[in-house]
Write a protein that holds these residues in place. Sequence first.
Motif, mmCIF file in Angstrom:
data_model
loop_
_atom_site.group_PDB
_atom_site.id
_atom_site.type_symbol
_atom_site.label_atom_id
_atom_site.label_comp_id
_atom_site.label_asym_id
_atom_site.label_seq_id
_atom_site.Cartn_x
_atom_site.Cartn_y
_atom_site.Cartn_z
ATOM 1 N N TYR A 1 -11.380 1.915 1.073
ATOM 2 C CA TYR A 1 -10.420 1.510 0.038
ATOM 3 C C TYR A 1 -9.889 2.743 -0.707
ATOM 4 C CZ TYR A 1 -8.524 -0.441 -4.251
ATOM 5 O OH TYR A 1 -7.700 -0.738 -5.314
ATOM 6 N N TRP B 1 -6.285 -4.316 1.830
ATOM 7 C CA TRP B 1 -6.207 -3.414 0.674
ATOM 8 C C TRP B 1 -5.645 -4.145 -0.544
ATOM 9 C CZ3 TRP B 1 -2.427 -1.611 -2.578
ATOM 10 C CH2 TRP B 1 -2.768 -0.521 -3.399
ATOM 11 N N VAL C 1 0.823 -1.218 0.000
ATOM 12 C CA VAL C 1 0.000 0.000 0.000
ATOM 13 C C VAL C 1 0.852 1.260 0.000
ATOM 14 C CG1 VAL C 1 -0.267 0.087 2.520
ATOM 15 C CG2 VAL C 1 -2.040 1.084 1.050
ATOM 16 N N THR D 1 -6.065 4.154 -0.896
ATOM 17 C CA THR D 1 -5.449 4.255 -2.217
ATOM 18 C C THR D 1 -4.892 5.646 -2.449
ATOM 19 O OG1 THR D 1 -6.982 2.585 -3.071
ATOM 20 C CG2 THR D 1 -5.847 3.958 -4.690
#
Length: 289
Positions: free
Chosen positions: A282, A246, A191, A286
């Motif tokens: 999410y 994720w 991530v 992101t």
Amino acid sequence: MADADARPAKASGTYRIGGDLSVDRLGYGAMQITGPGVWGDPKDPAEAVRVLRRAVELGVTFIDTADSYGPFVSEQLIREALHPYADDLVIATKAGLTRSGPHDWRPVGRPEYLRQQCELSLRHLGLEQIPLYQLHRIDPKVPLADQLGELALLKQEGKIGHIGLSEVSVAEIEAAQAITPIVSVQNLYNVANRQSEEVLEYCERNDLAFIPWFPIATGELAKPGGPLDAIAREHGATPAQLALAWLLRRSPVMLPIPGTSSVAHLEENVAAAQVQLTDDEYAALTKAV
């Protein structure tokens, strides 16, 4: 206890590597069950065996290792812990990095070396065929056609089932595909580090498994008050679990392989398969990087 609770890895969904190797998407990476610097035996070999057995109990069906982890220590522990293997267990290993000491890694892709390492991995793992055999690094001193040509021969001989690559660019994947079918790519991705985004997108378009190594790196995102910290509190989860959730949400071809030498940490990691991020969560993670 319901099966979903007893085998949480099942909640990660399935993916077919190469079209025929069905695995649960949250796997286990077996690098950390060796000694310091990925060198020699672990401090507690019995705990390493417990970790491997517990991973399978939790529903993990994909274990990733390499001949250079130890060297060979990881493969030998996998055999000690899990052989004879369950029918649904897929073990992937790699060759192409040599070791001269702790933390030292050097690419060697000579065909005779790759063949020798494949034969040794077959013996150390107790397998007649390695389901997924990955070129750990492309050796710049050896023509790619020679490196992958040898793996293609090993596949033709039935010693390996499928061929994968590690730490490659899109151009390198395409060059490899011109030599022999490639079914997986293992690159650094998490991530907080998405330098391999283009490679991931290529894998999605071409239905190649994408196996992110170092999947739990969270860095600044996990600091108190950061996006991982805030969402983790809402879920009653850890930042590491959110980082894995994720990844699982990011792509259907994603096969995260978090590694650990601790049963408790393993159980925490595998529980990430049951964390369901909302669309907003999410998106927030992101955009955080």
